[in-house]
Write a protein that holds these residues in place. Structure first.
Motif, mmCIF file in Angstrom:
data_model
loop_
_atom_site.group_PDB
_atom_site.id
_atom_site.type_symbol
_atom_site.label_atom_id
_atom_site.label_comp_id
_atom_site.label_asym_id
_atom_site.label_seq_id
_atom_site.Cartn_x
_atom_site.Cartn_y
_atom_site.Cartn_z
ATOM 1 N N GLN A 38 46.389 32.855 31.736
ATOM 2 C CA GLN A 38 45.947 34.240 31.855
ATOM 3 C C GLN A 38 47.142 35.190 31.810
ATOM 4 O O GLN A 38 48.184 34.919 32.420
ATOM 5 C CB GLN A 38 45.184 34.458 33.160
ATOM 6 C CG GLN A 38 43.839 33.745 33.226
ATOM 7 C CD GLN A 38 43.061 34.104 34.464
ATOM 8 O OE1 GLN A 38 43.567 34.751 35.379
ATOM 9 N NE2 GLN A 38 41.796 33.681 34.514
ATOM 10 N N GLN B 220 43.545 38.234 31.976
ATOM 11 C CA GLN B 220 42.782 37.938 30.756
ATOM 12 C C GLN B 220 43.093 36.525 30.274
ATOM 13 O O GLN B 220 44.254 36.199 30.008
ATOM 14 C CB GLN B 220 43.121 38.938 29.656
ATOM 15 C CG GLN B 220 42.517 38.616 28.300
ATOM 16 C CD GLN B 220 41.009 38.684 28.289
ATOM 17 O OE1 GLN B 220 40.416 39.730 28.494
ATOM 18 N NE2 GLN B 220 40.358 37.552 28.060
ATOM 19 N N ASN C 240 39.589 44.529 27.601
ATOM 20 C CA ASN C 240 40.781 44.964 28.288
ATOM 21 C C ASN C 240 40.566 45.277 29.754
ATOM 22 O O ASN C 240 41.475 45.727 30.426
ATOM 23 C CB ASN C 240 41.359 46.206 27.590
ATOM 24 C CG ASN C 240 41.818 45.902 26.188
ATOM 25 O OD1 ASN C 240 42.143 44.758 25.884
ATOM 26 N ND2 ASN C 240 41.819 46.906 25.319
#
Length: 240
Positions: A75, A79, A2
């Motif tokens: 993304q 991420q 995260n």
């Protein structure tokens, strides 16, 4: 996992050279480039078959993004979804992404509160009753609905509970898929107004998908799948 989300990302969504097909079927989605800054509220329009739902399922991680295309990038808040296993992608979605489905997908025999608790269980967990009561008040629903089974609610009430479920984990990205198709115009406008009021934080990013162009007036940004999806352009050219 995260860490990319811990900082305020410039882009909530970053897509480069995203191509997707279902099995051996023709390419359903071909998006060379698309970026959505964090905090944007985007109305994503397009006719049936233009790839709206496919894109939404990829953004939510419900569909696994392609892993073997070197130039592909998908993304969410920095991420890469392709870099996550199925389990980690599910966890990422539960913690950072809320989804309002076209068919609501509430569990009919559970109470409203238990539907919300189940969503929270897969996300941040903890006691959600206070949060549930706050959301119902924002959505102009009586607190007495918390103990009522989802199947006993009206369509309009189910829609608002579906919003509450999507917001229960305080997602940074909210994806809304054609939620107003069964409503008349006044009810559609009221639904969108309540949704926007409930998800008004400056860091909250919203993608609202619909073929109903009359709803675009509620959103500061409008995107069109016919511009984003090169596969749609090729298909349209073949038809003509």
């Amino acid at each position: 996992m995260n860490a990319p989300v811990a900082q305020l990302a410039v882009n909530a969504i970053a897509v480069e050279n995203l191509r997707f097909s279902y099995g051996g079927a023709p390419i359903a989605l071909d998006i060379p480039h698309w970026q959505v800054p964090q905090g944007s509220h985007v109305f994503l329009r397009g006719p049936s078959g233009s790839g709206k739902s496919t894109l939404l399922n990829l953004l939510s991680g419900t569909l696994a993004p392609p892993k073997n295309q070197a130039a592909t990038q998908l993304q969410i808040f920095g991420q890469s979804l392709a870099a996550l296993s199925n389990r980690r992608r599910d966890r990422f979605r539960a913690e950072h992404i809320g989804v309002v489905f076209q068919q609501f997908n509430l569990i009919p025999y559970l109470s409203v509160l238990d539907n919300l608790r189940l969503a929270a269980h897969f996300g941040r967990g903890g006691d959600v009753r206070d949060r549930a009561e706050s959301l119902l008040q924002q959505l102009k629903l009586p607190l007495s609905l918390l103990s009522r089974q989802a199947q006993a609610l009206s369509v309009g009430q189910q829609q608002r509970v579906a919003i509450a479920r999507a917001l229960i984990n305080r997602p940074q990205l909210l994806l809304v898929d054609e939620p107003t198709s069964a409503l008349d115009r006044d009810a559609r406008d009221a639904f969108v107004d309540i949704l926007l009021q409930s998800y008004s934080g400056v860091e909250n990013t919203l993608i609202f998908v619909s073929h109903d162009t009359t709803l675009a007036q509620h959103f500061p940004v409008v995107a069109d799948m016919r511009d984003l999806n090169q596969a749609w352009k090729l298909e349209a050219a073949d038809v003509t």
